[in-house]
Design a protein around this motif. Sequence first.
Motif, PDB file in Angstrom:
ATOM      1  N   PHE A   1       1.056  -1.282  -0.032  1.00 55.66           N
ATOM      2  CA  PHE A   1       0.165   0.020   0.151  1.00 55.66           C
ATOM      3  C   PHE A   1       0.950   1.224   0.001  1.00 55.66           C
ATOM      4  O   PHE A   1       0.548   2.095  -0.503  1.00 55.66           O
ATOM      5  CB  PHE A   1      -0.837  -0.064   1.213  1.00 55.66           C
ATOM      6  N   LEU A   2       1.961   1.048   0.716  1.00 53.93           N
ATOM      7  CA  LEU A   2       2.884   2.454   0.791  1.00 53.93           C
ATOM      8  C   LEU A   2       3.449   2.556  -0.645  1.00 53.93           C
ATOM      9  O   LEU A   2       3.575   3.664  -0.989  1.00 53.93           O
ATOM     10  CB  LEU A   2       3.775   2.230   1.919  1.00 53.93           C
ATOM     11  N   GLU A   3       4.056   1.579  -1.351  1.00 55.48           N
ATOM     12  CA  GLU A   3       4.455   1.823  -2.582  1.00 55.48           C
ATOM     13  C   GLU A   3       3.568   2.119  -3.430  1.00 55.48           C
ATOM     14  O   GLU A   3       3.916   3.203  -4.318  1.00 55.48           O
ATOM     15  CB  GLU A   3       5.037   0.447  -2.871  1.00 55.48           C
ATOM     16  N   SER A   4       2.052   1.720  -3.589  1.00 57.49           N
ATOM     17  CA  SER A   4       1.388   2.541  -4.287  1.00 57.49           C
ATOM     18  C   SER A   4       0.861   3.762  -3.975  1.00 57.49           C
ATOM     19  O   SER A   4       0.703   4.730  -5.053  1.00 57.49           O
ATOM     20  CB  SER A   4      -0.017   1.639  -4.308  1.00 57.49           C
ATOM     21  N   GLU A   5       1.095   4.089  -2.816  1.00 62.53           N
ATOM     22  CA  GLU A   5       0.738   5.583  -2.571  1.00 62.53           C
ATOM     23  C   GLU A   5       1.981   6.478  -2.931  1.00 62.53           C
ATOM     24  O   GLU A   5       1.726   7.639  -3.348  1.00 62.53           O
ATOM     25  CB  GLU A   5       0.518   5.866  -0.940  1.00 62.53           C
ATOM     26  N   LEU A   6       2.989   5.927  -2.808  1.00 64.63           N
ATOM     27  CA  LEU A   6       4.188   6.627  -3.533  1.00 64.63           C
ATOM     28  C   LEU A   6       4.120   6.970  -5.145  1.00 64.63           C
ATOM     29  O   LEU A   6       4.489   8.063  -5.413  1.00 64.63           O
ATOM     30  CB  LEU A   6       5.344   6.127  -3.037  1.00 64.63           C
ATOM     31  N   ARG A   7       3.641   5.960  -5.689  1.00 67.13           N
ATOM     32  CA  ARG A   7       3.738   6.101  -7.174  1.00 67.13           C
ATOM     33  C   ARG A   7       2.703   6.785  -7.533  1.00 67.13           C
ATOM     34  O   ARG A   7       2.499   7.521  -8.610  1.00 67.13           O
ATOM     35  CB  ARG A   7       3.844   4.692  -7.630  1.00 67.13           C
ATOM     36  N   PHE A   8       1.355   6.379  -7.088  1.00 67.93           N
ATOM     37  CA  PHE A   8      -0.023   7.158  -7.368  1.00 67.93           C
ATOM     38  C   PHE A   8      -0.553   7.747  -6.036  1.00 67.93           C
ATOM     39  O   PHE A   8      -1.281   7.075  -5.538  1.00 67.93           O
ATOM     40  CB  PHE A   8      -0.894   6.212  -8.115  1.00 67.93           C
ATOM     41  N   PRO A   9      -0.084   8.923  -5.750  1.00 68.94           N
ATOM     42  CA  PRO A   9      -0.548   9.302  -4.478  1.00 68.94           C
ATOM     43  C   PRO A   9      -1.931   9.977  -4.484  1.00 68.94           C
ATOM     44  O   PRO A   9      -2.501  10.412  -5.478  1.00 68.94           O
ATOM     45  CB  PRO A   9       0.212  10.737  -4.275  1.00 68.94           C
ATOM     46  N   THR A  10      -2.610   9.381  -3.362  1.00 72.77           N
ATOM     47  CA  THR A  10      -4.044   9.996  -3.082  1.00 72.77           C
ATOM     48  C   THR A  10      -4.175  10.703  -2.116  1.00 72.77           C
ATOM     49  O   THR A  10      -5.278  11.064  -1.929  1.00 72.77           O
ATOM     50  CB  THR A  10      -4.900   8.559  -2.954  1.00 72.77           C
ATOM     51  N   GLY A  11      -3.189  11.138  -1.195  1.00 75.17           N
ATOM     52  CA  GLY A  11      -3.358  12.244  -0.216  1.00 75.17           C
ATOM     53  C   GLY A  11      -3.489  11.543   1.035  1.00 75.17           C
ATOM     54  O   GLY A  11      -3.735  12.144   1.870  1.00 75.17           O
ATOM     55  N   ALA A  12      -3.342  10.188   1.195  1.00 71.20           N
ATOM     56  CA  ALA A  12      -3.421   9.495   2.274  1.00 71.20           C
ATOM     57  C   ALA A  12      -2.441   9.610   3.176  1.00 71.20           C
ATOM     58  O   ALA A  12      -1.209   9.930   2.875  1.00 71.20           O
ATOM     59  CB  ALA A  12      -3.618   7.973   2.163  1.00 71.20           C
ATOM     60  N   VAL A  13      -2.449   9.833   4.485  1.00 72.64           N
ATOM     61  CA  VAL A  13      -1.380  10.109   5.751  1.00 72.64           C
ATOM     62  C   VAL A  13      -0.830   8.814   5.830  1.00 72.64           C
ATOM     63  O   VAL A  13      -1.281   7.796   6.297  1.00 72.64           O
ATOM     64  CB  VAL A  13      -2.002  10.802   6.865  1.00 72.64           C
ATOM     65  N   VAL A  14       0.399   8.678   5.368  1.00 76.18           N
ATOM     66  CA  VAL A  14       1.270   7.597   5.550  1.00 76.18           C
ATOM     67  C   VAL A  14       2.858   7.772   6.143  1.00 76.18           C
ATOM     68  O   VAL A  14       3.109   8.985   6.080  1.00 76.18           O
ATOM     69  CB  VAL A  14       1.775   6.635   4.206  1.00 76.18           C
ATOM     70  N   PRO A  15       3.295   6.950   7.014  1.00 85.15           N
ATOM     71  CA  PRO A  15       4.594   7.351   7.485  1.00 85.15           C
ATOM     72  C   PRO A  15       5.565   7.459   6.349  1.00 85.15           C
ATOM     73  O   PRO A  15       5.304   6.973   5.219  1.00 85.15           O
ATOM     74  CB  PRO A  15       4.826   5.892   8.326  1.00 85.15           C
ATOM     75  N   SER A  16       6.803   7.798   6.717  1.00 88.15           N
ATOM     76  CA  SER A  16       7.970   7.796   5.714  1.00 88.15           C
ATOM     77  C   SER A  16       8.243   6.327   5.283  1.00 88.15           C
ATOM     78  O   SER A  16       8.385   5.431   5.990  1.00 88.15           O
ATOM     79  CB  SER A  16       9.070   8.627   6.545  1.00 88.15           C
TER      80      SER A  16
END
Length: 872
Positions: free
Chosen positions: A326-341
């Motif tokens: 999920f973190l990798e998907s958020e980095l590549r296609f950001p949706t604005g979700a609050v994720v850790p570094s």
Amino acid sequence: MADRRGVVVPLIILAWIILSPEPARNPAARFDDRPSLDDVIAEEQRSLSVVQNSRWDATYGSSGHTLNLTGFQPERGYAWDSLAGVKRRAREQLEYALGDWGIGALDGKKDEPSPTPLYSNATGYVRGKWKRSKLQEDTPTPQLNLTEFAPPGPFGQPGIPRRFERNITGDNGDITIRFNEKDLASPGPRSRQDNNNVTEMSVEMKITDSQSYDEWETQLRGVYFFDIGQAILTTTSDKFAGIFTLPHFALSETTFEEAKILLNESISNVIQRQADRRTELRNPWTTRAEGTGDMRFSGPECELVLYLQQLAPVASTQFSSAFISFLESELRFPTGAVVPSAPDLRFSMLAFSPDCGYVLESKGPPDDFAQDNDHLTGPKMEVQYLHSRHHLMLFTLALGLQLFLLMRQMREASTPSTRSRISFYTIAILALGDGFTTMTFLLISLFLTGLWVNLVGTGFLAFISVSFFGMRFLMDIWHVQAPERERRARAEVEEEIRREQAFNAALQRIRAERDAARQPAETNGNALNPANPVSNTTTTTPTESTPTPAPQSTTQPNVEGLPIPVTAPRPVDTVATPVFMPSNQDGLEPVAQPTAANQTNTNAAVAARMPSFASLYTRFYLLLLATLFLSLNATSWPAPARRIFFTFLGLLYLSFWIPQVHRNVQRNCRHALNWEFVLGQSLLRLTPFAYFYGYKHNVLFADVDFVGLSLLAVWVWVQVVVLVSQEIIGPRWFIRKTWAPPAYDYHPILREDEEGATMPIGFSQAAADGSAPASPIQERTPTSPAARRASVAKDAKEKGKRVFDCAICMQDLEVPVVEAGASSDAGLAGGLLARRTYMVTPCRHIFHSSCLEGWMKYRLQCPICRETLPPL
């Protein structure tokens, strides 16, 4: 007409850059003895058929040679016997990373998901340390025939054998790898199998030998297995068909078949592009950087087979595989979700060179302590781009503050008086740094497409700073200081003329003395020669050139009109024509004045010594281009030489206050630039150096060097301290008086004795008693009674101090005064700071320092008597 010859050089450089042919597309065909593209395609198709028909149990090495591919011939003598040990070591690294599950996954046993979270999109930057592997002892060094591998000369003959590139001879060093998950040799969509387990990958590797300081950059291409996080990459050249033999470097039959299917499709597509002439590269899998083309006459290079095994990301808490996905998907296609570094990538490395016979490993557990090094670590590509954008925003803010301070300084130095104090070369160095930033950012933006907008925006701001403000400020300073340069050039020309005239006069005197010494010798020779009676009887008739000597007088009347005594010495005849000066001076010749021709020659010589601003503009940009090209060339130097060069270049750039210190000394000026400009520019110009020298995760992956950073910071602030000392103590406190031209001191030591002529004229006192002189000439006469009365202060608060009136602010001014009869060193007791509170003009009027400095920004005239004042 303006001299435009300086424009020819940059035009020639630009024309050469634009019109020069690409070496990859326009080779010198008559000197090219390489196989044609059709022959290359035929050989590639043959090698591909060999791979398609090969099996996992193919043997190679001393036990047999079943692979009929370039590099596996017995006469080559490569160290293929060590490949089995290299594969075992790669399996050990896989087992350390994934445990027993990884060993089972090699054989296709993947009934349950991996317990170790791994990134499936392994794109990013990793760096670390390498060392010699334990396998090095069992790996023989091949004895190669260097003449066979020597590159051919331009006329087909074998060239001079040279050492192999990428031949690692040291025991340790640094390594940096950039992952690019894309097609092997062509742009476009990524090839990925239906089983979603293997994809193509290419990496850019930079490896440094810490003992020889050699540094090499190369590209390797291969495949990446998602489920086990393993990448197998290799080089390809004329002496090694690496990309065709890549499936045989796999660690199991399952991975062999997956890599074989993928490469069959990929290589076929590349060959088809060559057949369609969509590419003319003879080696689409070249190890050279993109855009360099085929290096026809380059030396041989050591081939590499590289194993990269992904390790679990380092994090404060153990992430699950689902969360990493999920973190990798958020980095590549950001949706604005609050994720850790996102944690950094971690890879272990194993490199094997079959032709040069060395095996390298990355430093890290379990063989090394994690505190020493933890294999290869670095940020993902998306994280790196995000950090780079943030860093560029900070640098853009620094550039904006620099521009803001420059605009405030330009507004403050809006008069000729204030501009004449500022050093032209100080502002030129600052503008040169902004121009270097502009060209560097625009150049980097061509290669980092993900940061193109940020880089171009920052470079455009630096371009505005140097073009619209920096150069404008330089032009204003140049025009204001033009009379000063003209006076200096005229003085130099006149000094040269005087030296030339003195030399000519000395030469004529020597010639006259030589002729005078030769004439008596000739006369004596004629007198002793009886064979020439004519010359013996010849007499010299008086002419205009030889004046007739006046008859000597036997008597000369003295003051009383009586003749002089007989024993008195007789006057000596000087053979000079007496000149009688009438009382009305009629008939006198005028004094010789310089002719119009001499004046014209002097003006021409002065004009030749004064360059125009247009020529200076051209030199500015030529120096900028030369610095940029030299810096680009220095990036390929050994690491110590490169570090020394950039540190030295930084010292030169950060010496921008040195010209201002020199100008303060020459003009005896204390305050030329605002302190907010000095302090702000010193801090902001150090910011990029602090980033690259002191921040470990910088975008260029430069090594941390606190010693170099301390040297640069100390050098800048030493210059600032010198400027502060010139403001407080005096501009010339650290040099001898004879080292600088004489200049007026506006802060003299005041003495009561009139012979010193240092006591100022009190404005209020002179106006009060009515006995002050009415003209400035009388005021400046130190011996006049009015001046003596005016030099007495209107009030004395304590001993050694006097109070005067400032004619600008009409307030009292209390100053220290050396009383009459005191020693010569008593003036030092007044203190330097106390003397800085007042300023005394040459016409002996006293004012507050701040008042007179504010007045002199607009007029170099005394506020009282309108006398011309020397500049600060």
